[in-house]
Design a protein around this motif. Structure first.
Motif, PDB file in Angstrom:
ATOM      1  N   TRP A  20      11.858  20.267  11.136  1.00 27.29           N
ATOM      2  CA  TRP A  20      11.136  19.286  10.323  1.00 27.29           C
ATOM      3  C   TRP A  20      10.673  19.910   9.009  1.00 27.29           C
ATOM      4  O   TRP A  20      10.886  19.345   7.926  1.00 27.29           O
ATOM      5  CB  TRP A  20       9.969  18.738  11.146  1.00 27.29           C
ATOM      6  CG  TRP A  20       9.048  17.799  10.437  1.00 27.29           C
ATOM      7  CD1 TRP A  20       9.190  17.267   9.171  1.00 27.29           C
ATOM      8  CD2 TRP A  20       7.833  17.265  10.939  1.00 27.29           C
ATOM      9  NE1 TRP A  20       8.148  16.444   8.868  1.00 27.29           N
ATOM     10  CE2 TRP A  20       7.291  16.421   9.939  1.00 27.29           C
ATOM     11  CE3 TRP A  20       7.140  17.405  12.136  1.00 27.29           C
ATOM     12  CZ2 TRP A  20       6.091  15.738  10.114  1.00 27.29           C
ATOM     13  CZ3 TRP A  20       5.950  16.719  12.310  1.00 27.29           C
ATOM     14  CH2 TRP A  20       5.427  15.902  11.306  1.00 27.29           C
ATOM     15  N   GLN A  21      10.065  21.082   9.095  1.00 25.50           N
ATOM     16  CA  GLN A  21       9.570  21.746   7.893  1.00 25.50           C
ATOM     17  C   GLN A  21      10.723  22.096   6.941  1.00 25.50           C
ATOM     18  O   GLN A  21      10.608  21.925   5.715  1.00 25.50           O
ATOM     19  CB  GLN A  21       8.794  23.001   8.279  1.00 25.50           C
ATOM     20  CG  GLN A  21       8.239  23.799   7.105  1.00 25.50           C
ATOM     21  CD  GLN A  21       7.166  23.048   6.347  1.00 25.50           C
ATOM     22  OE1 GLN A  21       6.459  22.220   6.909  1.00 25.50           O
ATOM     23  NE2 GLN A  21       7.030  23.332   5.053  1.00 25.50           N
ATOM     24  N   THR A  24      12.161  18.834   5.162  1.00 19.08           N
ATOM     25  CA  THR A  24      11.260  18.217   4.171  1.00 19.08           C
ATOM     26  C   THR A  24      10.984  19.140   2.992  1.00 19.08           C
ATOM     27  O   THR A  24      10.854  18.674   1.852  1.00 19.08           O
ATOM     28  CB  THR A  24       9.943  17.836   4.849  1.00 19.08           C
ATOM     29  OG1 THR A  24       9.402  18.976   5.542  1.00 19.08           O
ATOM     30  CG2 THR A  24      10.147  16.709   5.842  1.00 19.08           C
ATOM     31  N   SER A  25      10.870  20.430   3.223  1.00 16.03           N
ATOM     32  CA  SER A  25      10.589  21.346   2.113  1.00 16.03           C
ATOM     33  C   SER A  25      11.793  21.510   1.190  1.00 16.03           C
ATOM     34  O   SER A  25      11.636  21.750  -0.017  1.00 16.03           O
ATOM     35  CB  SER A  25      10.160  22.713   2.653  1.00 16.03           C
ATOM     36  OG  SER A  25      11.191  23.277   3.458  1.00 16.03           O
ATOM     37  N   ASP A  27      13.903  19.045   0.624  1.00 17.56           N
ATOM     38  CA  ASP A  27      14.218  17.693   0.119  1.00 17.56           C
ATOM     39  C   ASP A  27      15.668  17.312   0.415  1.00 17.56           C
ATOM     40  O   ASP A  27      16.422  16.873  -0.463  1.00 17.56           O
ATOM     41  CB  ASP A  27      13.952  17.596  -1.389  1.00 17.56           C
ATOM     42  CG  ASP A  27      12.480  17.726  -1.728  1.00 17.56           C
ATOM     43  OD1 ASP A  27      11.660  17.414  -0.850  1.00 17.56           O
ATOM     44  OD2 ASP A  27      12.156  18.149  -2.854  1.00 17.56           O
ATOM     45  N   ASN A  29      18.738  15.287   1.278  1.00 18.77           N
ATOM     46  CA  ASN A  29      19.037  13.875   1.038  1.00 18.77           C
ATOM     47  C   ASN A  29      20.524  13.653   1.270  1.00 18.77           C
ATOM     48  O   ASN A  29      21.320  13.592   0.340  1.00 18.77           O
ATOM     49  CB  ASN A  29      18.652  13.476  -0.388  1.00 18.77           C
ATOM     50  CG  ASN A  29      18.770  11.970  -0.605  1.00 18.77           C
ATOM     51  OD1 ASN A  29      19.056  11.237   0.329  1.00 18.77           O
ATOM     52  ND2 ASN A  29      18.565  11.534  -1.829  1.00 18.77           N
ATOM     53  N   PHE A  34      14.875  12.835   3.115  1.00 20.81           N
ATOM     54  CA  PHE A  34      13.669  13.572   3.471  1.00 20.81           C
ATOM     55  C   PHE A  34      12.824  13.945   2.256  1.00 20.81           C
ATOM     56  O   PHE A  34      11.825  14.638   2.404  1.00 20.81           O
ATOM     57  CB  PHE A  34      14.032  14.856   4.237  1.00 20.81           C
ATOM     58  CG  PHE A  34      14.557  14.609   5.618  1.00 20.81           C
ATOM     59  CD1 PHE A  34      13.695  14.445   6.686  1.00 20.81           C
ATOM     60  CD2 PHE A  34      15.924  14.525   5.854  1.00 20.81           C
ATOM     61  CE1 PHE A  34      14.176  14.223   7.959  1.00 20.81           C
ATOM     62  CE2 PHE A  34      16.421  14.307   7.120  1.00 20.81           C
ATOM     63  CZ  PHE A  34      15.547  14.146   8.184  1.00 20.81           C
ATOM     64  N   GLU A  35      13.206  13.494   1.058  1.00 19.53           N
ATOM     65  CA  GLU A  35      12.462  13.940  -0.116  1.00 19.53           C
ATOM     66  C   GLU A  35      11.063  13.326  -0.187  1.00 19.53           C
ATOM     67  O   GLU A  35      10.156  13.904  -0.787  1.00 19.53           O
ATOM     68  CB  GLU A  35      13.236  13.617  -1.405  1.00 19.53           C
ATOM     69  CG  GLU A  35      13.368  12.138  -1.731  1.00 19.53           C
ATOM     70  CD  GLU A  35      14.612  11.531  -1.115  1.00 19.53           C
ATOM     71  OE1 GLU A  35      14.935  10.371  -1.447  1.00 19.53           O
ATOM     72  OE2 GLU A  35      15.254  12.227  -0.311  1.00 19.53           O
ATOM     73  N   GLN A  36      10.841  12.164   0.441  1.00 18.28           N
ATOM     74  CA  GLN A  36       9.518  11.549   0.452  1.00 18.28           C
ATOM     75  C   GLN A  36       8.813  11.708   1.794  1.00 18.28           C
ATOM     76  O   GLN A  36       7.697  11.219   1.959  1.00 18.28           O
ATOM     77  CB  GLN A  36       9.633  10.058   0.106  1.00 18.28           C
ATOM     78  CG  GLN A  36      10.112   9.797  -1.312  1.00 18.28           C
ATOM     79  CD  GLN A  36      10.144   8.321  -1.640  1.00 18.28           C
ATOM     80  OE1 GLN A  36       9.912   7.479  -0.770  1.00 18.28           O
ATOM     81  NE2 GLN A  36      10.418   7.988  -2.881  1.00 18.28           N
ATOM     82  N   PHE A  37       9.457  12.379   2.700  1.00 17.86           N
ATOM     83  CA  PHE A  37       8.876  12.571   4.029  1.00 17.86           C
ATOM     84  C   PHE A  37       7.862  13.701   3.960  1.00 17.86           C
ATOM     85  O   PHE A  37       8.133  14.755   3.384  1.00 17.86           O
ATOM     86  CB  PHE A  37       9.974  12.923   5.034  1.00 17.86           C
ATOM     87  CG  PHE A  37       9.659  12.540   6.439  1.00 17.86           C
ATOM     88  CD1 PHE A  37       9.876  11.257   6.888  1.00 17.86           C
ATOM     89  CD2 PHE A  37       9.149  13.474   7.322  1.00 17.86           C
ATOM     90  CE1 PHE A  37       9.592  10.906   8.195  1.00 17.86           C
ATOM     91  CE2 PHE A  37       8.863  13.137   8.623  1.00 17.86           C
ATOM     92  CZ  PHE A  37       9.077  11.847   9.071  1.00 17.86           C
ATOM     93  N   THR A  39       5.657  16.976   4.790  1.00 19.24           N
ATOM     94  CA  THR A  39       5.973  18.224   5.485  1.00 19.24           C
ATOM     95  C   THR A  39       5.002  18.438   6.649  1.00 19.24           C
ATOM     96  O   THR A  39       3.991  17.732   6.790  1.00 19.24           O
ATOM     97  CB  THR A  39       5.880  19.411   4.527  1.00 19.24           C
ATOM     98  OG1 THR A  39       4.525  19.537   4.076  1.00 19.24           O
ATOM     99  CG2 THR A  39       6.803  19.213   3.331  1.00 19.24           C
TER     100      THR A  39
END
Length: 315
Positions: A20-21, A24-25, A27, A29, A34-37, A39
């Motif tokens: 997950w980290q 999201t870190s 980004d 896509n 995941f760019e707006q998800f 962290t």
């Protein structure tokens, strides 16, 4: 549970958090965006901030109170009605068709009915929670009671027991494994419906707060609500399963895969169950005596006499 299993479970959760980290870190896509998800760090910070406020614990207490009340009602009603339907033709004919018509209706679809019937939103949410957990308990109880062998009941009747003794000493204890299977399913369905009902018509609760965070585009707050719901569901589900194991301690212990394979291999090699000592060979005198006795009674009568064969062995 061994320490190795606890370590494996913790490692699986840690690996999920690392994935997950990373997504999201960086980004990521691709097909998923995941760019707006948020962290893991952002969600942890939001959780720590909310855990120090009063509304968070008020929402937690409200959701737990609704779950406990609705689930307890569903457990009592589900076991009682399921047992009645399984053991009484009249109950099956009177209640069975009505319940089978209502069972496919999603509990969350009863929100308008709850608003019309109950004077407060709190009572309506408890009603929806109870309805959601009721049918899994009902169906599992009905099948568990119906699958019991009648030999046990006949044994109690032979010893002079009545209907109450059969119900509380045979039927309910024998059906407990199946009943707790339905309770485990019911507690999960109850959480789904109580959160949905809080989002639609609640004033407090984890579901209500999660929906409010979504309306103001507070995505870390939304993830805090989701994590809280998951943790609460896991704790209550674990409590139900532990209660089931404690009340069904008379069941045989479940073997692990390694011990089961070892037991099967031992049984294959020796022809007997593991842990059972082989039979000691009979003494020669006893063997000869048994052989002579069998020969005297078998198809070859007169093949030898018992005193002669016994004399031969002892000499």
């Amino acid at each position: 549970m061994t320490g190795g299993r606890w370590l494996l479970r913790a490692a699986s959760l840690g690996a999920a958090l690392l994935v997950w980290q990373g997504l999201t870190s960086l980004d990521v896509n691709l097909w998923l965006r995941f760019e707006q998800f948020p962290t893991v760090g952002e969600v942890a910070g939001a959780f720590a901030e909310r855990a120090g406020t009063g509304p968070f614990w008020q929402d937690l207490a409200s959701s737990l109170r609704r779950i406990v009340t609705g689930f307890a009602l569903a457990a009592v009603l589900g076991v009682a009605v399921g047992t009645a339907i399984a053991r009484s033709r009249i109950a099956a004919d009177v209640l069975g068709p009505l319940l089978e018509v209502l069972r496919p209706v999603p509990a969350i679809a009863l929100v308008p009915v709850a608003i019309l019937l109950f004077p407060s939103n709190e009572q309506g949410i408890v009603f929806i929670t109870c309805t959601a957990a009721f049918f899994p308990v009902l169906v599992s109880t009905r099948h568990a009671v119906g699958a019991l062998t009648p030999v046990w009941e006949e044994a109690v009747l032979t010893m002079g027991g009545g209907r109450a003794r059969i119900l509380f000493s045979v039927v309910l204890p024998g059906a407990l494994p199946g009943i707790f299977g339905g309770l485990s399913v019911g507690i999960g369905v109850a959480w789904i419906c109580v959160i949905s009902a809080e989002m639609i018509s609640g004033e407090y609760g984890v579901g209500y707060r999660t929906w409010q965070d979504y309306t103001v585009i507070d995505y870390p707050g939304v993830l805090v609500g989701m994590v809280t719901i998951g943790a609460l569901g896991w704790l209550t589900s674990t409590a139900v399963e532990r209660a089931g194991r404690r009340l069904t301690r008379w069941l045989p212990a479940r073997e692990t895969s390694g011990s089961a394979a070892s037991a099967a291999a031992t049984r294959t090699r020796t022809g007997r169950a593991p842990g059972r000592s082989p039979r000691a060979p009979l003494p020669a005198t006893a063997t000869a005596t048994a052989t002579a006795r069998g020969g005297a009674n078998g198809p070859h009568r007169g093949a030898g006499t018992l005193p002669e064969q016994t004399r031969e062995v002892t000499s």
